[in-house]
Design an enzyme around this catalytic site. Structure first.
Site, mmCIF file in Angstrom:
data_model
loop_
_atom_site.group_PDB
_atom_site.id
_atom_site.type_symbol
_atom_site.label_atom_id
_atom_site.label_comp_id
_atom_site.label_asym_id
_atom_site.label_seq_id
_atom_site.Cartn_x
_atom_site.Cartn_y
_atom_site.Cartn_z
ATOM 1 N N ASP A 160 -6.579 -6.724 3.949
ATOM 2 C CA ASP A 160 -6.061 -5.374 4.061
ATOM 3 C C ASP A 160 -5.960 -4.842 5.661
ATOM 4 O OD1 ASP A 160 -4.981 -2.985 4.098
ATOM 5 O OD2 ASP A 160 -6.629 -2.278 2.433
ATOM 6 N N MET A 200 -12.561 3.815 -1.149
ATOM 7 C CA MET A 200 -13.168 3.994 0.135
ATOM 8 C C MET A 200 -14.090 5.239 0.188
ATOM 9 S SD MET A 200 -10.551 2.556 2.895
ATOM 10 C CE MET A 200 -9.054 2.855 1.679
ATOM 11 N N SER A 254 0.749 -1.284 -0.022
ATOM 12 C CA SER A 254 0.058 0.069 0.004
ATOM 13 C C SER A 254 0.950 1.160 -0.061
ATOM 14 C CB SER A 254 -0.903 -0.105 1.198
ATOM 15 O OG SER A 254 -1.765 1.058 1.224
ATOM 16 N N GLY A 304 -9.380 3.404 6.958
ATOM 17 C CA GLY A 304 -9.253 4.882 7.074
ATOM 18 C C GLY A 304 -7.838 5.416 7.302
ATOM 19 N N PHE A 305 -6.911 4.485 8.248
ATOM 20 C CA PHE A 305 -5.681 4.882 8.512
ATOM 21 C C PHE A 305 -4.775 3.766 8.726
ATOM 22 C CE2 PHE A 305 -8.283 7.854 10.399
ATOM 23 C CZ PHE A 305 -7.810 9.177 9.984
ATOM 24 N N GLY A 306 -3.393 3.983 8.042
ATOM 25 C CA GLY A 306 -2.191 2.747 8.022
ATOM 26 C C GLY A 306 -1.845 2.559 9.683
ATOM 27 N N GLY A 307 -1.241 1.344 9.537
ATOM 28 C CA GLY A 307 -0.568 1.217 10.885
ATOM 29 C C GLY A 307 -1.473 0.476 12.097
ATOM 30 N N HIS A 325 -1.184 -1.306 -4.420
ATOM 31 C CA HIS A 325 -2.358 -1.027 -3.714
ATOM 32 C C HIS A 325 -2.519 0.632 -3.426
ATOM 33 C CE1 HIS A 325 -5.989 -2.396 -1.596
ATOM 34 N NE2 HIS A 325 -5.949 -1.349 -0.574
ATOM 35 N N GLY A 380 -3.010 -4.698 8.751
ATOM 36 C CA GLY A 380 -2.327 -5.142 9.797
ATOM 37 C C GLY A 380 -1.544 -6.403 9.485
ATOM 38 N N MET A 416 -11.281 -6.406 4.970
ATOM 39 C CA MET A 416 -10.825 -5.352 5.673
ATOM 40 C C MET A 416 -10.648 -5.996 6.998
ATOM 41 S SD MET A 416 -10.047 -2.919 3.909
ATOM 42 C CE MET A 416 -9.575 -1.840 5.305
ATOM 43 N N ASP A 418 -5.109 3.132 -2.063
ATOM 44 C CA ASP A 418 -6.326 3.552 -1.243
ATOM 45 C C ASP A 418 -6.915 4.830 -1.323
ATOM 46 O OD1 ASP A 418 -6.308 1.260 0.706
ATOM 47 O OD2 ASP A 418 -4.500 1.997 1.290
ATOM 48 N N GLY A 453 1.294 -2.390 4.238
ATOM 49 C CA GLY A 453 1.944 -1.204 4.010
ATOM 50 C C GLY A 453 3.094 -0.908 4.922
ATOM 51 N N SER A 454 2.693 -0.730 6.173
ATOM 52 C CA SER A 454 3.815 -0.600 7.359
ATOM 53 C C SER A 454 4.966 -1.709 7.143
ATOM 54 C CB SER A 454 3.352 -0.371 8.598
ATOM 55 O OG SER A 454 2.444 0.585 8.610
ATOM 56 N N HIS A 512 -8.486 0.754 -4.367
ATOM 57 C CA HIS A 512 -9.579 0.493 -3.241
ATOM 58 C C HIS A 512 -10.148 1.661 -3.026
ATOM 59 C CE1 HIS A 512 -9.991 -0.676 1.190
ATOM 60 N NE2 HIS A 512 -11.205 -0.590 0.502
ATOM 61 N N MET A 562 -9.581 7.610 -0.482
ATOM 62 C CA MET A 562 -10.333 8.014 0.459
ATOM 63 C C MET A 562 -11.141 9.232 0.265
ATOM 64 S SD MET A 562 -8.423 6.428 3.984
ATOM 65 C CE MET A 562 -7.262 5.138 3.684
#
Length: 225
Positions: A175, A68, A10, A142-145, A33, A177, A137, A35, A197-198, A66, A37
């Protein structure tokens, strides 16, 4: 026959000021990927079609977009025109999901549906045969990490069982964690495509991490056969 494992890093975790550099750092990715939003469906505002077009210019991997957004039908064509190869839309946001999926396919892209953590997989039963991908999901969008929601293992397995029952073979993407600590368990539950992502961008060498994650997932898929 199950799909082979694919890793879709991501760019939400990339340095947007150095996007071309950070795309090169994930050059071995199977998918990219992106995102999208709108600040309404989620509490965050991210990428528009200009970012998709920029990625298309410098990437060879398919773009996994993706969406959102609260009204995907109003903007899907922007992203198709920009070069999206796969578009997934939230079932929670699409009033006429079958029509939306059909439109994406008519435009020549692959089409998928997304479910938030609290949305049951049975919602997709009647449209599964039309889907190229289902994205589950494993965090609230909404947010990574964020940390993986543990109850999603059973949900992945339920989706895989439902697909088998109705004779559908969409890719099952997860998607939220995803890391080297849990990707094997996610794959064993029935997923074959993994957004990270992270875990990728925080690694010393993102391409090495992509290869590592892919191997862990593929080994788990083969062991579960």
């Amino acid at each position: 026959m199950q799909h082979r494992a694919l890793i879709s890093p991501s760019i939400l975790s990339a340095d947007i000021a150095n996007l071309e550099r950070d795309l090169a750092r994930i050059s071995s990715a199977d998918l990219i990927h992106i995102d999208v939003m709108d600040g309404h469906f989620t509490g965050n505002l991210t990428f528009g079609p200009n970012v998709v077009a920029a990625c298309k210019r410098v990437c060879t991997a398919p773009l996994d977009v993706h969406m959102m957004v609260t009204n995907p039908d109003a903007t899907i064509d922007w992203y198709l025109d920009a070069g999206a190869d796969i578009i997934t839309v939230h079932a929670e946001a699409s009033t006429h999901l079958h029509r939306t999926i059909a439109h994406i396919k008519e435009r020549g892209a692959q089409a998928g549906a997304v479910l938030n953590p609290a949305t049951p997989v049975g919602l997709l039963e009647d449209i599964l045969p039309d889907l190229d991908m289902v994205l589950l999901m494993s965090v609230n969008p909404g947010f990574g990490g964020q940390s993986f929601i543990e109850g999603c293992y059973a949900k992945i397995a339920r989706l895989r069982e439902l697909c088998e029952r109705v004779g559908a073979r969409p890719r099952i993407e997860v998607d939220g964690g995803i890391s080297e600590k849990n990707i094997a368990k996610v794959a064993a539950a029935g997923a074959d495509t993994f957004v990270a992502g992270s875990a990728v961008y925080n690694a010393e060498d993102p391409n090495t991490m992509i290869a590592h994650l892919r191997t862990l997932a593929q080994n788990a898929i083969e062991a579960a056969r």
